[in-house]
Every structure is written in structure tokens, then in C-alpha cells.
Design a protein around this motif. Structure first.
Motif, mmCIF file in Angstrom:
data_model
loop_
_atom_site.group_PDB
_atom_site.id
_atom_site.type_symbol
_atom_site.label_atom_id
_atom_site.label_comp_id
_atom_site.label_asym_id
_atom_site.label_seq_id
_atom_site.Cartn_x
_atom_site.Cartn_y
_atom_site.Cartn_z
ATOM 1 N N SER A 80 3.276 -6.006 8.015
ATOM 2 C CA SER A 80 3.879 -5.940 6.684
ATOM 3 C C SER A 80 2.899 -5.292 5.719
ATOM 4 O O SER A 80 1.752 -5.733 5.617
ATOM 5 C CB SER A 80 4.215 -7.350 6.206
ATOM 6 O OG SER A 80 4.365 -7.391 4.807
ATOM 7 N N ALA A 81 3.354 -4.268 5.025
ATOM 8 C CA ALA A 81 2.502 -3.614 4.031
ATOM 9 C C ALA A 81 2.080 -4.600 2.948
ATOM 10 O O ALA A 81 0.923 -4.607 2.522
ATOM 11 C CB ALA A 81 3.236 -2.420 3.421
ATOM 12 N N ARG A 82 3.009 -5.441 2.513
ATOM 13 C CA ARG A 82 2.683 -6.406 1.454
ATOM 14 C C ARG A 82 1.616 -7.398 1.909
ATOM 15 O O ARG A 82 0.712 -7.732 1.153
ATOM 16 C CB ARG A 82 3.954 -7.146 1.014
ATOM 17 C CG ARG A 82 4.908 -6.245 0.249
ATOM 18 C CD ARG A 82 6.237 -6.904 -0.060
ATOM 19 N NE ARG A 82 6.113 -8.223 -0.623
ATOM 20 C CZ ARG A 82 7.004 -9.188 -0.444
ATOM 21 N NH1 ARG A 82 8.097 -8.977 0.263
ATOM 22 N NH2 ARG A 82 6.825 -10.372 -0.994
ATOM 23 N N ALA A 83 1.730 -7.883 3.137
ATOM 24 C CA ALA A 83 0.751 -8.856 3.648
ATOM 25 C C ALA A 83 -0.617 -8.205 3.811
ATOM 26 O O ALA A 83 -1.634 -8.793 3.427
ATOM 27 C CB ALA A 83 1.227 -9.439 4.971
ATOM 28 N N TYR A 84 -0.651 -7.000 4.363
ATOM 29 C CA TYR A 84 -1.938 -6.319 4.530
ATOM 30 C C TYR A 84 -2.571 -5.982 3.186
ATOM 31 O O TYR A 84 -3.782 -6.079 3.022
ATOM 32 C CB TYR A 84 -1.796 -5.059 5.388
ATOM 33 C CG TYR A 84 -1.740 -5.358 6.868
ATOM 34 C CD1 TYR A 84 -2.789 -6.030 7.504
ATOM 35 C CD2 TYR A 84 -0.653 -4.984 7.623
ATOM 36 C CE1 TYR A 84 -2.736 -6.310 8.864
ATOM 37 C CE2 TYR A 84 -0.598 -5.256 8.979
ATOM 38 C CZ TYR A 84 -1.649 -5.915 9.590
ATOM 39 O OH TYR A 84 -1.604 -6.198 10.941
ATOM 40 N N HIS A 111 -5.977 -2.260 3.527
ATOM 41 C CA HIS A 111 -5.209 -1.342 2.674
ATOM 42 C C HIS A 111 -4.730 -0.131 3.470
ATOM 43 O O HIS A 111 -3.615 0.355 3.264
ATOM 44 C CB HIS A 111 -6.022 -0.909 1.461
ATOM 45 C CG HIS A 111 -6.267 -2.021 0.496
ATOM 46 N ND1 HIS A 111 -5.275 -2.825 -0.014
ATOM 47 C CD2 HIS A 111 -7.414 -2.483 -0.049
ATOM 48 C CE1 HIS A 111 -5.793 -3.715 -0.832
ATOM 49 N NE2 HIS A 111 -7.096 -3.533 -0.867
ATOM 50 N N ARG A 112 -5.551 0.348 4.394
ATOM 51 C CA ARG A 112 -5.121 1.466 5.242
ATOM 52 C C ARG A 112 -3.911 1.066 6.084
ATOM 53 O O ARG A 112 -2.985 1.855 6.273
ATOM 54 C CB ARG A 112 -6.259 1.929 6.154
ATOM 55 C CG ARG A 112 -7.189 2.885 5.491
ATOM 56 C CD ARG A 112 -8.091 3.568 6.518
ATOM 57 N NE ARG A 112 -9.308 3.968 5.851
ATOM 58 C CZ ARG A 112 -10.462 3.318 5.907
ATOM 59 N NH1 ARG A 112 -10.603 2.258 6.663
ATOM 60 N NH2 ARG A 112 -11.505 3.753 5.240
ATOM 61 N N ARG A 113 -3.939 -0.155 6.606
ATOM 62 C CA ARG A 113 -2.795 -0.629 7.390
ATOM 63 C C ARG A 113 -1.549 -0.708 6.517
ATOM 64 O O ARG A 113 -0.453 -0.350 6.944
ATOM 65 C CB ARG A 113 -3.093 -1.989 8.001
ATOM 66 C CG ARG A 113 -4.061 -1.910 9.149
ATOM 67 C CD ARG A 113 -4.342 -3.262 9.725
ATOM 68 N NE ARG A 113 -5.286 -3.145 10.820
ATOM 69 C CZ ARG A 113 -5.481 -4.073 11.721
ATOM 70 N NH1 ARG A 113 -4.822 -5.217 11.658
ATOM 71 N NH2 ARG A 113 -6.351 -3.886 12.691
ATOM 72 N N ALA A 114 -1.716 -1.189 5.296
ATOM 73 C CA ALA A 114 -0.580 -1.255 4.375
ATOM 74 C C ALA A 114 -0.011 0.143 4.138
ATOM 75 O O ALA A 114 1.211 0.337 4.172
ATOM 76 C CB ALA A 114 -1.002 -1.887 3.046
ATOM 77 N N LEU A 115 -0.891 1.106 3.940
ATOM 78 C CA LEU A 115 -0.439 2.478 3.676
ATOM 79 C C LEU A 115 0.138 3.146 4.922
ATOM 80 O O LEU A 115 1.015 4.005 4.818
ATOM 81 C CB LEU A 115 -1.578 3.308 3.085
ATOM 82 C CG LEU A 115 -1.960 2.901 1.667
ATOM 83 C CD1 LEU A 115 -3.233 3.594 1.230
ATOM 84 C CD2 LEU A 115 -0.811 3.200 0.706
ATOM 85 N N TYR A 116 -0.330 2.757 6.077
ATOM 86 C CA TYR A 116 0.258 3.275 7.313
ATOM 87 C C TYR A 116 1.709 2.805 7.419
ATOM 88 O O TYR A 116 2.600 3.576 7.770
ATOM 89 C CB TYR A 116 -0.548 2.792 8.523
ATOM 90 C CG TYR A 116 0.080 3.162 9.838
ATOM 91 C CD1 TYR A 116 -0.052 4.447 10.358
ATOM 92 C CD2 TYR A 116 0.822 2.229 10.556
ATOM 93 C CE1 TYR A 116 0.542 4.796 11.561
ATOM 94 C CE2 TYR A 116 1.415 2.567 11.763
ATOM 95 C CZ TYR A 116 1.271 3.847 12.263
ATOM 96 O OH TYR A 116 1.859 4.190 13.450
ATOM 97 N N LEU A 117 1.934 1.542 7.097
ATOM 98 C CA LEU A 117 3.282 0.970 7.168
ATOM 99 C C LEU A 117 4.179 1.457 6.043
ATOM 100 O O LEU A 117 5.385 1.600 6.215
ATOM 101 C CB LEU A 117 3.205 -0.558 7.149
ATOM 102 C CG LEU A 117 2.533 -1.184 8.366
ATOM 103 C CD1 LEU A 117 2.241 -2.651 8.122
ATOM 104 C CD2 LEU A 117 3.390 -0.997 9.606
ATOM 105 N N ASP A 118 3.594 1.672 4.878
ATOM 106 C CA ASP A 118 4.351 2.133 3.713
ATOM 107 C C ASP A 118 3.478 3.102 2.923
ATOM 108 O O ASP A 118 2.726 2.682 2.034
ATOM 109 C CB ASP A 118 4.766 0.950 2.836
ATOM 110 C CG ASP A 118 5.548 1.372 1.597
ATOM 111 O OD1 ASP A 118 5.822 2.587 1.428
ATOM 112 O OD2 ASP A 118 5.888 0.487 0.797
ATOM 113 N N PRO A 119 3.566 4.395 3.238
ATOM 114 C CA PRO A 119 2.712 5.389 2.563
ATOM 115 C C PRO A 119 2.880 5.433 1.047
ATOM 116 O O PRO A 119 2.028 5.961 0.341
ATOM 117 C CB PRO A 119 3.135 6.726 3.180
ATOM 118 C CG PRO A 119 3.802 6.365 4.461
ATOM 119 C CD PRO A 119 4.408 5.003 4.248
ATOM 120 N N ASN A 120 3.966 4.863 0.541
ATOM 121 C CA ASN A 120 4.223 4.854 -0.902
ATOM 122 C C ASN A 120 3.966 3.494 -1.529
ATOM 123 O O ASN A 120 4.506 3.189 -2.590
ATOM 124 C CB ASN A 120 5.670 5.286 -1.178
ATOM 125 C CG ASN A 120 5.908 6.714 -0.777
ATOM 126 O OD1 ASN A 120 5.033 7.567 -0.886
ATOM 127 N ND2 ASN A 120 7.091 6.990 -0.265
#
Length: 120
Positions: A53-57, A76-85
Motif C-alpha cells: 500500500s502506498a499509504r502504508a509505506y 517512500h520509494r516503495r510508495a512511489l512505485y505503487l503510486d507514482p502520483n
């Protein structure tokens, strides 16, 4: 033969399982209350239960950064991988890059965040 009917457990014995949103809200509330050990544990439990989950990461990264722990940028990179925006993750990555003196990378993240802000 007589079959015994199975009865549901009494209401007091049932345990309500929090939804995904409620779990992340709890993690945020714990963080806001200064419970900086409990909040990451709730996020990690969320990830085990519900998957990436982008929010959790992003929240894990924020918690790591506020405590000067390793792993903030990775989260934060994991969050952006899941949701680039993911606006918040972009801003936080920009701040991390700025702290490390990586101004060009910080500028790139800020520009991405600005484009997203203009779209909404």
C-alpha cells in the motif's frame, strides 16, 4: 439422527476486525499521539494483512524520518512505485534529498508534486 445446529458465538465473543482504512487511521492516530513504536507496528501489520500500500509505506517512511531511522527513503520509494502520483511521498522524498544535499533530485520530486497538485 438429530443434528445439532451450530450457533454463532455470542456477540461479546465476536471480535470486530478493523477495515484497511481503519487500520491506517489507527496508525496515523498513534503517530500523532507520539506512540512512535506502536504506529510502525500497526503499519507493518497492515502490510502483512492487506498487502502493499502506498499509504502504508508513506506513513512508515514518515515515521522513520521523524525518528532519524534508516529506511525512510526506501519506504517512500516503495510508495512511489505503487503510486507514482502519491503527492505526500513525493514531497517527503524531496525533503529527504534536500537534507542530503541532493538539490537536483529534490527539485525533480518537487516538480512532480507540483504537476500533481495542478491536476487536482
Amino acid at each position: 439422527a438429530i443434528r445439532a445446529r451450530s450457533r454463532p458465538p455470542p456477540a461479546t465473543a465476536r471480535r470486530a476486525v478493523p477495515s484497511a482504512d481503519e487500520t491506517l487511521l489507527l496508525a496515523r492516530q498513534l503517530a500523532d499521539a507520539g506512540q512512535l513504536r506502536a504506529a510502525p507496528a500497526v503499519c507493518e501489520g497492515y502490510l502483512r494483512e492487506h498487502g502493499p500500500s502506498a499509504r502504508a509505506y508513506d506513513l512508515l517512511g514518515l515515521l522513520a524520518d521523524t525518528q532519524d531511522l534508516a529506511g525512510a527513503d526506501e519506504s517512500h520509494r516503495r510508495a512511489l512505485y505503487l503510486d507514482p502520483n502519491h503527492y505526500e511521498a513525493l514531497i517527503r522524498m524531496a525533503l529527504l534529498y534536500e537534507k542530503r544535499g541532493e538539490s537536483p533530485r529534490a527539485r525533480t520530486q518537487n516538480q512532480r508534486a507540483e504537476r500533481i497538485a495542478q491536476q487536482t
